[in-house]
Motif scaffolding. Structure first.
Motif, PDB file in Angstrom:
ATOM      1  N   ALA A  77      81.480  88.535 149.999  1.00  0.00           N
ATOM      2  CA  ALA A  77      82.524  87.567 150.341  1.00  0.00           C
ATOM      3  C   ALA A  77      82.279  86.983 151.729  1.00  0.00           C
ATOM      4  O   ALA A  77      82.379  85.767 151.938  1.00  0.00           O
ATOM      5  CB  ALA A  77      83.894  88.234 150.277  1.00  0.00           C
ATOM      6  N   ILE A  88      86.025  81.755 146.443  1.00  0.00           N
ATOM      7  CA  ILE A  88      85.194  82.804 145.862  1.00  0.00           C
ATOM      8  C   ILE A  88      85.790  83.257 144.534  1.00  0.00           C
ATOM      9  O   ILE A  88      87.003  83.189 144.314  1.00  0.00           O
ATOM     10  CB  ILE A  88      85.010  84.010 146.811  1.00  0.00           C
ATOM     11  CG1 ILE A  88      86.352  84.629 147.191  1.00  0.00           C
ATOM     12  CG2 ILE A  88      84.250  83.591 148.059  1.00  0.00           C
ATOM     13  CD1 ILE A  88      86.210  85.867 148.074  1.00  0.00           C
ATOM     14  N   SER A  90      85.402  86.394 141.477  1.00  0.00           N
ATOM     15  CA  SER A  90      84.854  87.712 141.168  1.00  0.00           C
ATOM     16  C   SER A  90      84.993  87.991 139.679  1.00  0.00           C
ATOM     17  O   SER A  90      85.919  87.493 139.035  1.00  0.00           O
ATOM     18  CB  SER A  90      85.579  88.798 141.975  1.00  0.00           C
ATOM     19  OG  SER A  90      86.958  88.811 141.677  1.00  0.00           O
ATOM     20  N   VAL A  98      89.952  91.171 147.030  1.00  0.00           N
ATOM     21  CA  VAL A  98      91.138  90.313 146.966  1.00  0.00           C
ATOM     22  C   VAL A  98      91.920  90.381 148.272  1.00  0.00           C
ATOM     23  O   VAL A  98      92.303  89.349 148.845  1.00  0.00           O
ATOM     24  CB  VAL A  98      92.035  90.715 145.778  1.00  0.00           C
ATOM     25  CG1 VAL A  98      93.365  89.958 145.841  1.00  0.00           C
ATOM     26  CG2 VAL A  98      91.333  90.428 144.457  1.00  0.00           C
ATOM     27  N   ALA A 101      90.152  88.580 151.104  1.00  0.00           N
ATOM     28  CA  ALA A 101      90.253  87.127 150.966  1.00  0.00           C
ATOM     29  C   ALA A 101      91.632  86.633 151.394  1.00  0.00           C
ATOM     30  O   ALA A 101      91.752  85.639 152.125  1.00  0.00           O
ATOM     31  CB  ALA A 101      89.966  86.723 149.523  1.00  0.00           C
ATOM     32  N   ILE A 108      90.706  82.780 146.454  1.00  0.00           N
ATOM     33  CA  ILE A 108      89.965  83.681 145.570  1.00  0.00           C
ATOM     34  C   ILE A 108      90.529  83.613 144.163  1.00  0.00           C
ATOM     35  O   ILE A 108      91.743  83.503 143.964  1.00  0.00           O
ATOM     36  CB  ILE A 108      90.008  85.139 146.087  1.00  0.00           C
ATOM     37  CG1 ILE A 108      89.179  86.052 145.154  1.00  0.00           C
ATOM     38  CG2 ILE A 108      91.439  85.647 146.238  1.00  0.00           C
ATOM     39  CD1 ILE A 108      88.945  87.446 145.700  1.00  0.00           C
TER      40      ILE A 108
END
Length: 320
Positions: A77, A88, A90, A98, A101, A108
């Motif tokens: 990240a 971003i 995932s 998380v 971010a 995110i």
């Protein structure tokens, strides 16, 4: 989560998931995608070249809405954001990623595939989640089931989506955008087939809209004259349905009771998402008739017209 960023992604509607093995090919790839109508990319951390590829695109193609995918740890990240990624993504719901971010104001979109995953996202204030792997996790039917209990969540389904099933996902109201890689396959990138990538992107963007002819609208000057036309069309086997402002023959011909937009009438086209299709057509040179826009209770377009006419017929978009 940046609302402006998510709005841009929603209007584009399709996020190419890119795997780059050679960072030197990142910039021509980005330019090929933009030429095909896809100014957004999720560059995955599946290769050692990802960080440099993101950096190259961010510097040389700033108009690209650039994201980083397969962000499975905080270090990825950090590298992604430092390289220039604006958001971003995932594959799963990693609480550490998380939370990092959110603490650093980085948009995110974490991966989910169960109600428990979704609730984990909601508990952190997230309303946009990646549905992955989409096809293997129930696909369109699962997303329809999610719509009831999670009505305020929108998804970016990814995994197993291709040109054939793209439209079924794009038509769902709880889909923000669809993720896929068929237009940016590794062999196309490796062999620098940029024109082919541009063509595939262009085809995908058009397919995403799901544009299809729905009905022909014919302007008449009164309800009485509309019924005269309807009577003649009934002789051809069509069924009349009289409404307040127009009369339909089956579902394919609409005769207005008073003159409306278009010199002669309108061409009605159904689409998967009116906001997205209107955005697409405006990019192609059409001008939205703002006064014609109708929206639902959530603010999404239900229908609209454009100012240009095609042989005297206005272009009309409807959700369908």
């Amino acid at each position: 989560m940046s609302e402006a960023l998510m709005k841009k992604i929603r209007l584009i509607g399709l996020v190419p998931v890119v795997k780059i093995d050679d960072a030197a090919k990142a910039v021509p790839l980005a330019k090929a995608m933009i030429a095909g109508g896809l100014p957004v990319a999720e560059v995955t951390f599946r290769t050692a070249a990802a960080e440099e590829a993101i950096s190259n695109i961010a510097k040389a193609v700033p108009e690209m809405l650039l994201g980083a995918g397969t962000v499975t740890g905080i270090e990825f990240a950090k590298k992604a954001v430092k390289a220039g990624a604006k958001f971003i993504v995932s594959p799963g719901f990693n609480p550490e990623v998380v939370d990092w971010a959110l603490e650093n104001d980085v948009p995110i979109v974490p991966g989910v595939c169960t109600p428990s995953d979704i609730e984990a996202g909601l508990s952190r204030g997230l309303s946009v989640l990646k549905f992955f792997p989409a096809e293997a996790s129930g696909g369109v039917d699962m997303l329809k089931n999610f719509a009831g209990p999670f009505s305020n969540v929108t998804f970016m389904p990814t995994g197993g989506i291709n040109a054939k099933n793209l439209g079924s996902y794009a038509a769902l109201s709880n889909v923000l955008a669809v993720g896929g890689s068929w237009m940016v396959k590794s062999d196309l990138i490796e062999n620098e087939r940029w024109d082919e990538i541009t063509a595939l992107c262009s085809e995908a963007v058009l397919a995403l809209q799901g544009l299809r002819f729905a009905h022909l609208g014919i302007n008449e000057t009164s309800k009485e004259r509309a019924q005269v036309a309807a009577t003649m069309l009934e002789l051809l086997g069509m069924t009349r349905t009289v409404g307040n402002s127009s009369t339909f023959l089956d579902t394919v011909i609409e005769v207005t009771h008073t003159p409306f937009l278009g010199k002669h009438g309108h061409l009605g086209f159904a689409c998967n998402n009116v906001d997205r299709a209107a955005h697409y057509l405006q990019k192609k040179g059409f001008t939205l008739n703002e006064e014609s826009v109708k929206r639902d209770d959530k603010g999404a377009m239900k229908s609209c017209y454009f100012t240009e006419e095609i042989a005297g017929f206005a272009l009309h978009l409807i959700k369908g």
